[in-house]
Design a protein around this motif. Structure first.
Motif, PDB file in Angstrom:
ATOM      1  N   VAL A 462       0.842  -1.199   0.000  1.00  0.00           N
ATOM      2  CA  VAL A 462       0.000   0.000   0.000  1.00  0.00           C
ATOM      3  C   VAL A 462       0.876   1.247   0.000  1.00  0.00           C
ATOM      4  CG1 VAL A 462      -1.804   1.246   1.258  1.00  0.00           C
ATOM      5  CG2 VAL A 462      -1.791  -1.258   1.243  1.00  0.00           C
ATOM      6  N   ALA A 463       1.896   1.227   0.857  1.00  0.00           N
ATOM      7  CA  ALA A 463       2.772   2.393   0.951  1.00  0.00           C
ATOM      8  C   ALA A 463       3.633   2.557  -0.292  1.00  0.00           C
ATOM      9  CB  ALA A 463       3.665   2.262   2.186  1.00  0.00           C
ATOM     10  N   SER A 464       4.014   1.429  -0.923  1.00  0.00           N
ATOM     11  CA  SER A 464       4.914   1.528  -2.080  1.00  0.00           C
ATOM     12  C   SER A 464       4.263   2.286  -3.220  1.00  0.00           C
ATOM     13  CB  SER A 464       5.337   0.124  -2.544  1.00  0.00           C
ATOM     14  OG  SER A 464       4.242  -0.588  -3.076  1.00  0.00           O
ATOM     15  N   SER A 465       2.956   2.083  -3.444  1.00  0.00           N
ATOM     16  CA  SER A 465       2.272   2.784  -4.530  1.00  0.00           C
ATOM     17  C   SER A 465       2.345   4.292  -4.343  1.00  0.00           C
ATOM     18  CB  SER A 465       0.805   2.342  -4.599  1.00  0.00           C
ATOM     19  OG  SER A 465       0.709   0.954  -4.838  1.00  0.00           O
ATOM     20  N   ARG A 466       2.066   4.736  -3.121  1.00  0.00           N
ATOM     21  CA  ARG A 466       2.083   6.171  -2.854  1.00  0.00           C
ATOM     22  C   ARG A 466       3.498   6.720  -2.791  1.00  0.00           C
ATOM     23  NH1 ARG A 466      -2.075   3.617  -1.220  1.00  0.00           N
ATOM     24  NH2 ARG A 466      -4.133   4.544  -0.954  1.00  0.00           N
ATOM     25  N   ALA A 467       4.398   5.959  -2.173  1.00  0.00           N
ATOM     26  CA  ALA A 467       5.772   6.434  -2.036  1.00  0.00           C
ATOM     27  C   ALA A 467       6.459   6.549  -3.387  1.00  0.00           C
ATOM     28  CB  ALA A 467       6.560   5.492  -1.118  1.00  0.00           C
ATOM     29  N   VAL A 468       6.260   5.538  -4.251  1.00  0.00           N
ATOM     30  CA  VAL A 468       6.909   5.580  -5.560  1.00  0.00           C
ATOM     31  C   VAL A 468       6.362   6.733  -6.396  1.00  0.00           C
ATOM     32  CG1 VAL A 468       7.175   4.336  -7.744  1.00  0.00           C
ATOM     33  CG2 VAL A 468       7.532   3.145  -5.577  1.00  0.00           C
ATOM     34  N   ARG A 469       5.064   7.016  -6.258  1.00  0.00           N
ATOM     35  CA  ARG A 469       4.502   8.164  -6.987  1.00  0.00           C
ATOM     36  C   ARG A 469       5.152   9.469  -6.533  1.00  0.00           C
ATOM     37  NH1 ARG A 469      -0.453   5.150  -6.516  1.00  0.00           N
ATOM     38  NH2 ARG A 469      -1.225   4.590  -8.601  1.00  0.00           N
ATOM     39  N   VAL A 470       5.308   9.605  -5.203  1.00  0.00           N
ATOM     40  CA  VAL A 470       5.925  10.824  -4.675  1.00  0.00           C
ATOM     41  C   VAL A 470       7.392  10.921  -5.097  1.00  0.00           C
ATOM     42  CG1 VAL A 470       6.592  12.029  -2.560  1.00  0.00           C
ATOM     43  CG2 VAL A 470       4.334  10.961  -2.734  1.00  0.00           C
ATOM     44  N   LEU A 471       8.121   9.805  -4.925  1.00  0.00           N
ATOM     45  CA  LEU A 471       9.544   9.803  -5.284  1.00  0.00           C
ATOM     46  C   LEU A 471       9.740   9.938  -6.787  1.00  0.00           C
ATOM     47  CD1 LEU A 471      10.720   6.911  -2.923  1.00  0.00           C
ATOM     48  CD2 LEU A 471      11.237   9.336  -2.651  1.00  0.00           C
ATOM     49  N   GLY A 472       8.743   9.474  -7.573  1.00  0.00           N
ATOM     50  CA  GLY A 472       8.878   9.522  -9.021  1.00  0.00           C
ATOM     51  C   GLY A 472       8.629  10.883  -9.617  1.00  0.00           C
ATOM     52  N   VAL A 473       8.002  11.822  -8.879  1.00  0.00           N
ATOM     53  CA  VAL A 473       7.715  13.157  -9.425  1.00  0.00           C
ATOM     54  C   VAL A 473       8.997  13.900  -9.796  1.00  0.00           C
ATOM     55  CG1 VAL A 473       6.765  15.426  -8.872  1.00  0.00           C
ATOM     56  CG2 VAL A 473       5.474  13.360  -8.297  1.00  0.00           C
ATOM     57  N   PRO A 474       9.948  14.061  -8.870  1.00  0.00           N
ATOM     58  CA  PRO A 474      11.185  14.751  -9.282  1.00  0.00           C
ATOM     59  C   PRO A 474      11.972  13.951 -10.314  1.00  0.00           C
ATOM     60  CG  PRO A 474      11.407  13.845  -7.056  1.00  0.00           C
ATOM     61  CD  PRO A 474       9.973  13.712  -7.442  1.00  0.00           C
ATOM     62  N   LEU A 475      11.867  12.622 -10.287  1.00  0.00           N
ATOM     63  CA  LEU A 475      12.586  11.804 -11.266  1.00  0.00           C
ATOM     64  C   LEU A 475      12.051  12.054 -12.670  1.00  0.00           C
ATOM     65  CD1 LEU A 475      14.664   9.616 -11.849  1.00  0.00           C
ATOM     66  CD2 LEU A 475      12.910   7.903 -11.341  1.00  0.00           C
ATOM     67  N   GLY A 476      10.713  12.170 -12.777  1.00  0.00           N
ATOM     68  CA  GLY A 476      10.128  12.445 -14.083  1.00  0.00           C
ATOM     69  C   GLY A 476      10.562  13.792 -14.622  1.00  0.00           C
ATOM     70  N   ARG A 477      10.704  14.773 -13.730  1.00  0.00           N
ATOM     71  CA  ARG A 477      11.113  16.098 -14.175  1.00  0.00           C
ATOM     72  C   ARG A 477      12.596  16.127 -14.564  1.00  0.00           C
ATOM     73  NH1 ARG A 477       8.079  19.504  -9.332  1.00  0.00           N
ATOM     74  NH2 ARG A 477       5.914  19.166 -10.090  1.00  0.00           N
ATOM     75  N   LEU A 478      13.390  15.366 -13.824  1.00  0.00           N
ATOM     76  CA  LEU A 478      14.831  15.369 -14.099  1.00  0.00           C
ATOM     77  C   LEU A 478      15.200  14.506 -15.304  1.00  0.00           C
ATOM     78  CD1 LEU A 478      16.236  15.102 -10.457  1.00  0.00           C
ATOM     79  CD2 LEU A 478      16.392  17.076 -11.965  1.00  0.00           C
ATOM     80  N   ARG A 479      14.548  13.337 -15.435  1.00  0.00           N
ATOM     81  CA  ARG A 479      14.953  12.383 -16.465  1.00  0.00           C
ATOM     82  C   ARG A 479      13.926  12.229 -17.583  1.00  0.00           C
ATOM     83  NH1 ARG A 479      19.934  11.939 -16.590  1.00  0.00           N
ATOM     84  NH2 ARG A 479      19.668   9.984 -17.737  1.00  0.00           N
ATOM     85  N   GLY A 480      12.845  13.012 -17.539  1.00  0.00           N
ATOM     86  CA  GLY A 480      11.886  12.990 -18.627  1.00  0.00           C
ATOM     87  C   GLY A 480      11.165  11.661 -18.752  1.00  0.00           C
ATOM     88  N   THR A 481      11.012  11.229 -20.025  1.00  0.00           N
ATOM     89  CA  THR A 481      10.271  10.004 -20.314  1.00  0.00           C
ATOM     90  C   THR A 481      10.903   8.799 -19.640  1.00  0.00           C
ATOM     91  OG1 THR A 481       9.592  10.898 -22.441  1.00  0.00           O
ATOM     92  CG2 THR A 481       9.405   8.518 -22.153  1.00  0.00           C
ATOM     93  N   THR A 482      12.235   8.750 -19.630  1.00  0.00           N
ATOM     94  CA  THR A 482      12.931   7.623 -18.991  1.00  0.00           C
ATOM     95  C   THR A 482      12.566   7.529 -17.517  1.00  0.00           C
ATOM     96  OG1 THR A 482      14.791   7.793 -20.522  1.00  0.00           O
ATOM     97  CG2 THR A 482      15.198   6.664 -18.442  1.00  0.00           C
TER      98      THR A 482
END
Length: 856
Positions: A462-482
């Protein structure tokens, strides 16, 4: 063909076809079993080595005569005994069954090395005593040089001399604690070894031993006795019992050797092996998550294969048996290899220990049946237990699943999981708070901590879904589509992501736990010194362990005579029975003590203790119902009992201890008098650097003891903490390594699972570098989630441990979060995730596009 043989053939063919799938599982089991087996073999070898060494050393001693009564203080297993008269050796020598009897005088004596630094004392004792002339009664044997023949000549065990950088003919100082100038005339061995572990021994003439190690001549720690030929040890003890005075006892030489083995090696080995076994358990727990995740993924990947087997007539139990057969084969192979690895680890430690200063007793490795059977069984249970649920899940595969392309993991959105995990987390919090706040209980706090760990595991998906979404926000901005693709891949299977991260979470949690607890211990010591130490500098001996000889009681007076010094007060140690219970006494000048230490509020007067008064801490006074004017009986090691009047009750006992008596009151009952700490206050206007230099000059003739500022004293008093943390981090590296292997294994299996998808991505224009980045960033996201959860859980458990310790101790504990160390742990966890994803990313980038697209 029978069902059993068909199951075995399916399992073998699956293992041959997918060897890489189980490489991580094999490694995880191998490392856990090897560490456990190595610990057990090393413990057996050390124990056997010490047994042999002490057996050889005491082979000529058939009986030991000593005082029958001991005074044992809390936290000590070996009590302090009353001395016996040396004249008793002559009376014993007249017994017909006795061939020889020699007094054994023992005390503390610490050598100063050629570099001016004291030798040993950081744990094992530093001993001095008379050299026993009868070679069969003496556990030490002359190896080089000659025996001491006159005052000032000594013989030292060879290991201590090597550490001190001393040779025959060299002159140095022996702290008894009075500084005695001695000349080294011989080197000795103990039971054929250079020393008794890291214990140091200095042999003196009998006259010097009586002069420096006993309060008055004619006293010895014990009488060593050798039997006449034809008399057994039990017969000798029986004969001695008929002539011994009241208050003394005789034990056999074998019993004495067993007691010495327990004293020197038993406590150390018990603590050391327990310490290693705990970390073996942590490593195997981490391995359990990695193994379970591997089999869960393998079963998911073989859904269609298992469904086809069911469609062709395979029963559920056959599918379950086939999966467990694979786990059994991996477990047997990995556990067997782990046993060999464990023997190698023990052999390596046997070679390494002497190099780092711990003399591993010589001898072959002791490999017992338990040391082999237990790790093998644990490896099998861990592997099969981890594979059981995936195997049952495989057996439930419906034949129609062969027609479906894939299934979707909904565990991240499971309301039941969220509710169950949330309820358990609230219960864990309630139980923990009850155990550390409402009703202080280590058991309740520990139960709450275990419940919190289970709640973390349940809530993981349950926590992984929310945590990965939060952690993935800056990753998407920094690394784009990858970066966005990496986040979506991590979200694809929340249960898999949580299980993969849980292994790392446990490793990081334990690292964080000990980091927080270590920082809290340091903060506690700093708080104690800041609150209680009122002096400018401290002259001290090592703050932990049983070693060292202490400081000369004369030194405080010598320092106090310096013009730069306003006050110098020494704190010595004694033991006595207070109303029948063994307690440690602080021997000092109570009037001067208030200038060196802050005792808080004092009820009564410290100036009037005299020779029959005692001061008691407030906590001890409350526990025993004492107050100023109360009378209490003290029993001393010399057999005397005296009534003392409580003349003061003080508030702060951290550095002063629970009981204070004057040196005049202690003098008639003292053994080897010594101070453990001297608190020095400078005169008004004295520059701190000048004052410290003056104290160092005054202390130099007394064996160069440490002279430290308040901050330096607090840091050195907590010196054992850094040593403990270094060992903890080194051992936990194994658990973190297993966790990283689990991440790498999961990613490798996921790459295999998504072969066609990766081929399609490459076909629509994704470069090799982008593909590598996608897999690596997925690994980083998983590691970041595990690291964040581990830091939170570790900080919580650290708080629980500190609060539980506070409730169980009379001294207050301070809780501290070390931000720098925890940030380093976080960075290492994330960096390790990037490292774990390197090989799977490289393998994914090497996929042939057309073959990948054609993969089923």
């Amino acid at each position: 063909m029978s069902a059993a043989s068909a199951t075995a053939r399916i399992s073998l063919s699956s293992l041959r076809a997918h060897k890489r799938r189980f490489a991580g599982t094999f490694t995880a089991v191998f490392l856990g079993v090897a560490f456990l087996a190595g610990t057990l073999v090393m413990g057996d070898t050390l124990r056997a080595g010490f047994d042999t060494m002490f057996g050889n050393a005491s082979s000529g001693t058939d009986a030991v005569v000593r005082s029958a009564d001991t005074i044992t203080t809390p936290g000590e297993s070996q009590g302090v005994r009353q001395p016996v008269d040396t004249d008793l050796a002559e009376r014993i020598g007249q017994v017909p069954e006795v061939a020889a009897a020699e007094p054994d005088i023992q005390g503390a004596g610490q050598l100063i090395g050629s570099d001016g630094e004291p030798v040993g004392g950081q744990g094992p004792p530093t001993l001095a005593g008379n050299w026993i002339d009868d070679p069969e009664l003496n556990p030490y044997q002359l190896a080089e040089g000659r025996l001491p023949a006159k005052s000032g000549e000594v013989i030292v065990n060879r290991g201590a001399a090597d550490t001190a950088g001393l040779g025959i003919g060299d002159t140095t100082i022996l702290r008894t604690p009075e500084p005695v100038r001695v000349t080294l005339v011989g080197l000795a061995t103990f039971g054929g070894e250079d020393g008794m572990a890291q214990v140091t021994f200095t042999g003196m003439t009998r006259a010097d031993a009586e002069k420096y190690l006993t309060p008055e001549p004619g006293e010895a720690a014990s009488i060593q006795v050798r039997a006449d030929s034809g008399t057994s040890q039990s017969e000798l003890v029986e004969a001695l019992g008929r002539v011994l005075p009241a208050g003394t006892e005789a034990i056999t030489g074998q019993e004495s050797a067993e007691e010495n083995t327990e004293m020197i090696s038993g406590q150390f080995l018990g603590l050391f092996t327990t310490f290693l076994l705990v970390f073996s358990g942590i490593a195997l727990l981490v391995a359990t998550f990695s193994i379970h995740n591997t089999f869960a993924i393998v079963v998911a990947q073989r859904t269609r294969e298992n469904a086809l087997l069911r469609a062709l007539g395979a029963a559920r139990r056959q599918v379950v048996a086939a999966t467990l057969a694979e786990a059994t084969m991996v477990a047997v192979a990995a556990s067997a290899a782990g046993l060999a690895g464990g023997i190698g680890i023990a052999a390596g430690l046997q070679a390494l220990f002497p190099a780092i200063g711990f003399p591993f007793p010589e001898g072959d490795l002791v490999i017992s049946g338990v040391s082999m059977a237990l790790p093998l069984a644990v490896g099998m249970v861990v592997c099969l237990g981890s594979a059981l649920l995936p195997a049952v899940r495989a057996g439930r595969t419906a034949p129609l699943a062969a027609l479906r392309e894939s299934s979707v993991d909904q565990s991240g959105a499971s309301r039941g999981r969220a509710v169950a995990g949330g309820i358990l987390a609230l219960l864990a919090l309630g139980v923990t708070l009850t155990g550390v706040v409402a009703v202080p209980s280590v058991w309740l706090a520990g139960t709450g901590a275990v419940m919190a760990l289970i709640a973390f595991v349940i809530l993981g998906p349950v926590a992984s879904s929310r945590a990965v979404r939060v952690l993935g926000v800056p990753l998407g901005r920094l690394r784009g589509t990858t970066g966005r693709l990496a986040g979506r891949n991590a979200l694809r299977s929340p249960k898999r992501t949580a299980a993969t991260a849980s292994a790392l979470m446990i490793g990081v949690a334990v690292v964080s736990l000990f980091t927080v607890f270590g920082a809290s211990l340091k903060a506690t010591m700093d708080q104690t010194v800041s609150r209680s130490f009122a002096g400018d500098v401290a002259v001290s001996v090592p703050g932990f362990g049983a070693g060292g000889s202490g400081l000369s009681p004369e030194l405080a007076g010598v320092i106090g005579e310096r013009p730069e010094v306003a006050n110098a007060v020494g704190l010595g140690r004694g033991v006595a029975q207070v109303d029948g219970a063994g307690r440690e006494l602080t021997v000092t000048d109570p009037k001067a003590l208030s200038d060196g230490l802050d005792l808080g509020t004092v009820d009564g007067s410290l100036d009037r203790l005299g020779t029959d008064g005692i001061a008691v801490s407030a906590t001890e006074a409350e526990a025993r119902g004492l107050k100023p004017g109360s009378r209490t009986e003290l029993g001393f090691t010399d057999g005397e009992r005296e009534t003392f009047t409580v003349r003061a009750v003080y508030e702060e006992p951290e550095l002063a201890g629970d009981y204070l008596v004057t040196r005049q009151a202690w003098a008639p009952h003292r053994a080897q008098d010594a101070d453990n700490l001297i608190a020095v206050t400078f005169a008004d206007g004295v520059d701190p650097a000048d004052g410290k230099a003056a104290v160092e000059k005054a202390a130099s003739p007394y064996g160069n003891p440490d002279v430290q500022t308040r901050d330096e004293y607090a840091e050195s008093a907590a010196g054992g903490i850094d040593m403990m943390l270094t060992l903890v981090y080194a051992l936990l590296a194994l658990a973190v390594l297993i966790a990283l292997l689990g991440i790498a294994n999961t990613l490798t299996l996921a790459v295999h699972e998504r072969t066609r998808e990766l081929g399609l991505l490459r076909a629509v224009g994704q470069t090799r570098g982008q593909l590598r980045g996608m897999v690596r960033w997925e690994s980083v996201l998983v590691a970041a989630f595990g690291t964040a959860g581990g830091l939170a859980l570790g900080a919580f458990l650290g708080w629980v441990l500190v609060e539980a310790s506070d409730g169980a101790s009379d001294s207050p504990f301070a809780f501290a979060l070390p931000p720098v160390q925890l940030v380093v742990v976080a960075l290492v966890g994330v960096a390790a995730g990037a490292l774990a994803g390197w090989r799977p990313a490289r393998r994914a980038a090497r996929l042939d596009v057309l073959r990948a697209i054609a993969t089923e």
